[in-house]
Scaffold this active site. Structure first.
Site: not given
Lengths: 407, 407
Positions: B101, B145, B187, B189-190, B193, B247-248
């Site tokens: 992911r 996503t 990407s 990954y995207h 999906k 954000l993390n």
């Protein structure tokens, strides 16, 4: 040009390889012989007596003096060997036929669904990843299918890949945008080709990969100018329920006095192209590549559109065969309209071979000539799209067999 | 209900498994531990000290009396075991998180592209094929996503999956049709999906599979009500350049006095959701399944939309950290607007956790608390989307190192 033909031993790949070699290109056939192995699995053979790849290439050299190289390689699973091949051969063009291409085969069972997905998607992604990793600016020419558009009638004449639509913006204004024609595949096989389109769009956007995607109709015919040069070069002719395409199946059925089996009403409309035109289209695509930075070039590779029942009647007229309607194993509309443009390839110079001119040759030169090689048990289509259809349309007990399957 | 959570040991899967177990469902975690193995590959660890799956499940039973089963199984490669598991457990619901992911990870190298494609596409196809083959009417809930829509501004407020467009028919009339929103992944990954969406549409059409696809924004936060019950249940927190979400990463950087690294101008606008809301959304999706024969249900799983630079400034305000702009390793627009509806999940009862209320807790409870476990070398994002970007934006020699890389 240096050209790799992935899947160059198959039904479209073989005549394409010969055609490109005849044009003077340095051709390498890359093939894992999966199509021959599937013949073993299905216990069926090409009606025409195709020779081993070594015999084929030897005959080609003997007759024309031209050399085609051969690499046994599984594009979907042997990435490193593929990359090494690209680095060694530095192809200008890669023609990509290396996918499982039969819709009924892709629907036979869970295993066949998974094989088709795994093979086709990894093959396409491997080729694209290898082009990027090798740093080559090779032009990828891929064989897609008209089936990516689907056969439900929207009233829209099928464009070549892209469609201009209007959508409503947040402020209520109408916005016009060009999009990839919405995918509507009818089988697992067709679905993989719609997923291929997303690979192409991404690698084109991210890496400026140069790609032509040819959405081909149903191929008919067997021979091309090159495969006719010697019987050892003969192309394969499939008539079985999985790999036989509809028109070739009719021709075979006519040749052996088997009824022409029409699925459902036969109102399904499909696009067609002769194998001779297929190889010419690949040539035209190679000669007219997209520029670097240009979006994926999509062309519809078809020459005629017909309802299946009309084709059956045409073959019946030519041969005296009779037409028989059988239950449709596919989950699809019983009838549909189909209008599609093929302006791109016509504009590049394609001169279509019409059904009227080519059909009789097929009956006499192929279907009747090799009729003794036909295994009649392989004609019925036994792959059902869904469990419901499989259960509802189980064929009745064989006529005259004296046995009942439900006793 | 009997529920399988595929990928139930991961960042979203673990808190979802606990949440569903707490609701009284009979949960089975299915996981091949690939996320932990990727930690090994990248030589990085979750900032929070996550426990082994057995310790986690033991603690859960000890604290709540509830039992979660666990099956180590690779959904992408072990089809037969997956099918047997479905037949044995007969789940009502299958929650599918079993995909690689991270967009940066999917772009690290050719190998990572191919791993992501092979893993994600085969995982999704295997689950769907197994549902059909088992004959179960299980509801598949998949984590998609927001990235399937892409981030180029069309002016259209992003709908939930489907978009009504007008196209021109062959006779010149305007035809209205509802289509899947045109895919525009940023990407590999995207991209997988967006290809998943085509699997879902096909299996839904052909086999009436019941599917909900949740297009999630970027998750922030770490803990949920259940993972907070005991430190042995703590959820993972990724801060590295591959798996750490934006954000993390800011929170972690603030906690260790590292500048907040903003890619490019920070004008990129993205959708966000707290992990607590993620698990609630999965619950809502499970409680509101599509009927058999209904099309794929697509919901946008997000609660807020922010520009990255605004988030950085917010975290800077809260913590006193400073913001640093670094070259963007991604091939994307420097700034974009994003407007998306999330009416579906709000309508089902979702009460969003806002950034303003949750952010400080994250800084104190997670980022500062575990700051000593941080490996600062893992913070930079070293995965480049294209070779051009990799070459153009190679970082300068480290400040004060006294060495030059180009000497």
């Amino acid at each position: 040009m240096r050209i790799l033909v992935l899947g160059g031993d198959g039904f479209c790949g073989w005549p394409t390889s010969l055609h490109l070699s005849m044009q003077g290109h340095a051709v390498t056939v890359v093939d894992n012989l999966s199509r021959r192995n599937i013949d073993n699995e299905l216990q069926v053979q090409s009606l025409t007596p195709i020779r081993s790849i070594t015999t084929r290439l030897g005959a080609w050299k003997e007759i024309t003096g031209r050399i085609i190289a051969y690499e046994r390689l599984d594009v979907a699973t042997e990435y490193d060997r593929l990359l090494n091949l690209l680095r060694a051969r530095r192809p200008h063009v890669i023609v990509h036929f290396a996918e499982q291409r039969a819709a009924p085969y892709s629907m036979k069972s869970s295993w066949h669904k998974r094989y088709t997905v795994n093979n086709n998607l990894n093959a396409t992604n491997n080729v694209l990843a290898a082009i990027v990793e090798s740093g080559l600016d090779a032009h990828l020419v891929h064989l897609g299918t008209m089936g990516v558009y689907g056969y439900s009638s929207t009233g829209v004449r099928l464009p070549e890949g892209y469609l201009t639509v209007k959508m409503t913006a947040g402020d209520g204004a109408e916005v016009e945008q060009e999009i990839l024609y919405p995918a509507n595949p009818g089988s697992i096989y067709h679905m993989t080709k719609t997923q291929d389109q997303l690979f192409f769009a991404f690698y084109n956007k991210n890496d400026e990969a140069r790609i032509t995607d040819l959405h081909q109709g149903i191929v008919w015919g067997t021979q091309t100018r090159e495969t006719r040069l010697d019987e050892r070069l003969v192309n394969r002719f499939d008539y079985d329920g999985d790999y036989g395409t509809v028109l070739n199946r009719f021709l075979m059925q006519a040749a052996i006095d088997y009824p022409l089996t029409v699925h459902g009403s036969g109102g399904q409309t499909r696009a067609f192209i002769h194998i001779q035109d297929t190889v010419r289209c690949i040539e035209l695509a190679i000669e007219n590549p997209p520029a670097r930075g240009e979006r994926v070039k999509i062309l519809n590779q078809l020459t005629e559109v017909h309802r299946l029942i009309d084709l059956a009647k045409l073959v019946a007229e030519l041969t005296g065969a009779r037409v028989e309607h059988v239950p449709n194993p596919r989950k699809e509309a019983d009838a549909n309209d189909l209008e599609a443009t093929n302006a791109g390839l016509l504009g590049l110079g394609l001169k279509p071979t019409t059904l009227r001119e080519g059909l009789l040759t097929e009956v006499t030169d192929i279907a009747r000539r090799y009729a003794s090689r036909c295994d009649r048990r392989r004609i019925p289509c036994v792959s059902h799209w869904t469990r419901d259809i499989a259960e509802a349309e189980r064929p009745p007990a064989r006529q005259g067999s004296g046995r009942r399957t439900d006793s």
